[in-house]
Every structure is written in structure tokens, then in C-alpha cells.
Motif scaffolding. Sequence first.
Motif, PDB file in Angstrom:
ATOM      1  N   ARG A   4      34.063  20.848  48.527  1.00 39.66           N
ATOM      2  CA  ARG A   4      33.895  21.768  49.650  1.00 39.66           C
ATOM      3  C   ARG A   4      34.895  21.390  50.738  1.00 39.66           C
ATOM      4  N   ILE A   5      35.713  22.347  51.109  1.00 39.38           N
ATOM      5  CA  ILE A   5      36.789  22.120  52.080  1.00 39.38           C
ATOM      6  C   ILE A   5      36.568  23.000  53.301  1.00 39.38           C
ATOM      7  N   LEU A   6      36.612  22.393  54.483  1.00 39.39           N
ATOM      8  CA  LEU A   6      36.515  23.152  55.722  1.00 39.39           C
ATOM      9  C   LEU A   6      37.919  23.482  56.208  1.00 39.39           C
ATOM     10  N   ALA A  31      37.138  23.779  44.210  1.00 38.41           N
ATOM     11  CA  ALA A  31      36.300  23.638  45.399  1.00 38.41           C
ATOM     12  C   ALA A  31      36.003  24.986  46.037  1.00 38.41           C
ATOM     13  N   LYS A  32      34.989  24.997  46.870  1.00 40.40           N
ATOM     14  CA  LYS A  32      34.676  26.133  47.719  1.00 40.40           C
ATOM     15  C   LYS A  32      35.280  25.848  49.086  1.00 40.40           C
ATOM     16  N   VAL A  33      35.569  26.902  49.843  1.00 42.47           N
ATOM     17  CA  VAL A  33      36.109  26.710  51.189  1.00 42.47           C
ATOM     18  C   VAL A  33      35.223  27.385  52.221  1.00 42.47           C
ATOM     19  N   MET A  34      35.220  26.780  53.388  1.00 48.04           N
ATOM     20  CA  MET A  34      34.506  27.327  54.533  1.00 48.04           C
ATOM     21  C   MET A  34      35.499  27.471  55.666  1.00 48.04           C
ATOM     22  N   GLY A  35      35.701  28.678  56.135  1.00 52.51           N
ATOM     23  CA  GLY A  35      36.569  28.912  57.281  1.00 52.51           C
ATOM     24  C   GLY A  35      35.761  28.819  58.559  1.00 52.51           C
ATOM     25  N   LEU A  36      36.300  28.127  59.553  1.00 54.55           N
ATOM     26  CA  LEU A  36      35.611  27.969  60.827  1.00 54.55           C
ATOM     27  C   LEU A  36      36.585  28.208  61.965  1.00 54.55           C
ATOM     28  N   GLU A  37      36.184  29.063  62.899  1.00 58.06           N
ATOM     29  CA  GLU A  37      36.955  29.235  64.122  1.00 58.06           C
ATOM     30  C   GLU A  37      36.068  28.844  65.292  1.00 58.06           C
ATOM     31  N   VAL A  38      36.589  27.986  66.153  1.00 55.31           N
ATOM     32  CA  VAL A  38      35.848  27.550  67.329  1.00 55.31           C
ATOM     33  C   VAL A  38      36.341  28.358  68.525  1.00 55.31           C
ATOM     34  N   GLU A 104      30.192  18.145  58.628  1.00 53.96           N
ATOM     35  CA  GLU A 104      29.080  17.283  58.212  1.00 53.96           C
ATOM     36  C   GLU A 104      27.883  18.114  57.773  1.00 53.96           C
ATOM     37  N   ARG A 105      27.581  19.179  58.512  1.00 53.49           N
ATOM     38  CA  ARG A 105      26.447  20.046  58.186  1.00 53.49           C
ATOM     39  C   ARG A 105      26.624  20.714  56.820  1.00 53.49           C
ATOM     40  N   ALA A 106      27.859  21.092  56.491  1.00 55.24           N
ATOM     41  CA  ALA A 106      28.130  21.798  55.236  1.00 55.24           C
ATOM     42  C   ALA A 106      28.496  20.847  54.098  1.00 55.24           C
ATOM     43  N   ASN A 107      28.409  19.543  54.343  1.00 53.07           N
ATOM     44  CA  ASN A 107      28.740  18.533  53.328  1.00 53.07           C
ATOM     45  C   ASN A 107      30.154  18.704  52.785  1.00 53.07           C
ATOM     46  N   CYS A 108      31.100  18.952  53.688  1.00 52.26           N
ATOM     47  CA  CYS A 108      32.498  19.093  53.282  1.00 52.26           C
ATOM     48  C   CYS A 108      33.078  17.714  52.972  1.00 52.26           C
ATOM     49  N   ASP A 109      33.976  17.683  52.004  1.00 49.89           N
ATOM     50  CA  ASP A 109      34.632  16.420  51.690  1.00 49.89           C
ATOM     51  C   ASP A 109      36.097  16.415  52.087  1.00 49.89           C
ATOM     52  N   LEU A 110      36.527  17.452  52.818  1.00 55.21           N
ATOM     53  CA  LEU A 110      37.881  17.509  53.366  1.00 55.21           C
ATOM     54  C   LEU A 110      37.916  18.558  54.476  1.00 55.21           C
ATOM     55  N   ILE A 111      38.653  18.231  55.546  1.00 55.15           N
ATOM     56  CA  ILE A 111      38.947  19.187  56.612  1.00 55.15           C
ATOM     57  C   ILE A 111      40.451  19.425  56.583  1.00 55.15           C
ATOM     58  N   VAL A 112      40.842  20.681  56.615  1.00 56.52           N
ATOM     59  CA  VAL A 112      42.268  21.029  56.656  1.00 56.52           C
ATOM     60  C   VAL A 112      42.522  21.796  57.946  1.00 56.52           C
ATOM     61  N   GLY A 136      37.146  10.652  64.871  1.00 47.09           N
ATOM     62  CA  GLY A 136      35.704  10.708  65.042  1.00 47.09           C
ATOM     63  C   GLY A 136      34.935  11.270  63.880  1.00 47.09           C
ATOM     64  N   CYS A 137      35.574  11.385  62.754  1.00 52.20           N
ATOM     65  CA  CYS A 137      34.937  12.062  61.624  1.00 52.20           C
ATOM     66  C   CYS A 137      34.892  11.152  60.399  1.00 52.20           C
ATOM     67  N   GLY A 138      33.793  11.211  59.691  1.00 49.02           N
ATOM     68  CA  GLY A 138      33.691  10.465  58.449  1.00 49.02           C
ATOM     69  C   GLY A 138      34.256  11.231  57.256  1.00 49.02           C
ATOM     70  N   VAL A 139      34.805  12.394  57.513  1.00 50.21           N
ATOM     71  CA  VAL A 139      35.379  13.243  56.465  1.00 50.21           C
ATOM     72  C   VAL A 139      36.892  13.135  56.536  1.00 50.21           C
ATOM     73  N   PRO A 140      37.585  12.981  55.404  1.00 44.02           N
ATOM     74  CA  PRO A 140      39.048  12.952  55.444  1.00 44.02           C
ATOM     75  C   PRO A 140      39.607  14.242  56.035  1.00 44.02           C
ATOM     76  N   VAL A 141      40.727  14.112  56.747  1.00 45.58           N
ATOM     77  CA  VAL A 141      41.366  15.242  57.408  1.00 45.58           C
ATOM     78  C   VAL A 141      42.796  15.357  56.911  1.00 45.58           C
ATOM     79  N   LEU A 142      43.146  16.534  56.411  1.00 48.27           N
ATOM     80  CA  LEU A 142      44.517  16.837  56.037  1.00 48.27           C
ATOM     81  C   LEU A 142      45.127  17.634  57.190  1.00 48.27           C
ATOM     82  N   VAL A 143      46.101  17.038  57.853  1.00 47.41           N
ATOM     83  CA  VAL A 143      46.747  17.686  58.982  1.00 47.41           C
ATOM     84  C   VAL A 143      48.084  18.254  58.501  1.00 47.41           C
ATOM     85  N   CYS A 144      48.202  19.571  58.583  1.00 48.17           N
ATOM     86  CA  CYS A 144      49.407  20.260  58.118  1.00 48.17           C
ATOM     87  C   CYS A 144      50.359  20.499  59.295  1.00 48.17           C
ATOM     88  N   PRO A 145      51.674  20.454  59.037  1.00 50.57           N
ATOM     89  CA  PRO A 145      52.625  20.675  60.126  1.00 50.57           C
ATOM     90  C   PRO A 145      52.583  22.092  60.659  1.00 50.57           C
TER      91      PRO A 145
END
Length: 145
Positions: A4-6, A31-38, A104-112, A136-145
Motif C-alpha cells: 500500500r503506497i500513499l 500494491a494499491k495506492v492511496m492519493g491524499l491531498e492536504v 499510518e491509519r491506512a497501513n501504508c508501507d511507502l509514502i511518495v 517524523g514517520c515510521g514509514v519509508p518516504v520516496l522523495v521525487c525531484p
Amino acid sequence: MFKRILLAVDGSEQSLQAASTGIALAAASGAKVMGLEVLRPVASVVLAADAILHDSPGHTAKAIRSARSDLAEVRHMARDAGVDFEDSYAFDRRPCMAIIAAAERANCDLIVASARQYAGSHGGRLSHEMLRIIGGCGVPVLVCP
């Protein structure tokens, strides 16, 4: 690999490119993906003025409509790649906290996300929000340019 990827999006071209990268990873790993806009909430004075003036639609409705439009674009990319997609938006003055909580709520194992997301005037550097997500996150983060 990933289940699951956010995908953190803000409507910018950079965040949509990052979402595309996340969708490609999801397609490759099943994987499944979850799109989030804050969305940043507005001051109470603005909300009160909207109500008094019967401004239709007000700021909140416009922000939600914009987020749904941005997320629809990501939904189309996911559909074209054959990836399961769900979307969400949240109002928070601190995007980093909303992104971490959603992951964390969605049990994602990666944030992009994009390096410049929520950067404001910081140009090409990592934004403060992205640094907070990484730190501040226990989930790995992939930061794209």
C-alpha cells in the motif's frame, strides 16, 4: 515488495510526476495506492464572511472541488496502469502531520511525494514539510525531484 503506497499530491506538476512514479512502483509490486491531498483550512473570519455573505461556493467548497479534480487526475493514471486506487483529502495547517497520520491509519508501507511539495518559496530544496515527514514517520518516504 509494497502492499500500500500513499501518494501525497498538491496539484502541482511535480506532485503529479511523483504520483506517476508511485503508481509505476505499485504496478510493478502489485500494491494499491492511496492519493491524499492536504488542504489548508482558512481562518474563521473568512468562513464567517462566507456564511454572512452567502458566498456560494465558499473557500472550503472551492478547495474540496480543487482537491477532487487533482485526485481524479491521479485516479486516471492509476486506472490506466491497472492499479487499485482510493483517494482522500484532509484539512490541516500542518500537511506533514496529515500525511503521516493518513499513512499510518491506512497501513501504508511507502509514502511518495515531490521534494518541492509544500515548499512555498524554497525553490529546489526539500521543503520543511517534506523534511518533517521524513524525520517524523515510521514509514519509508520516496522523495521525487
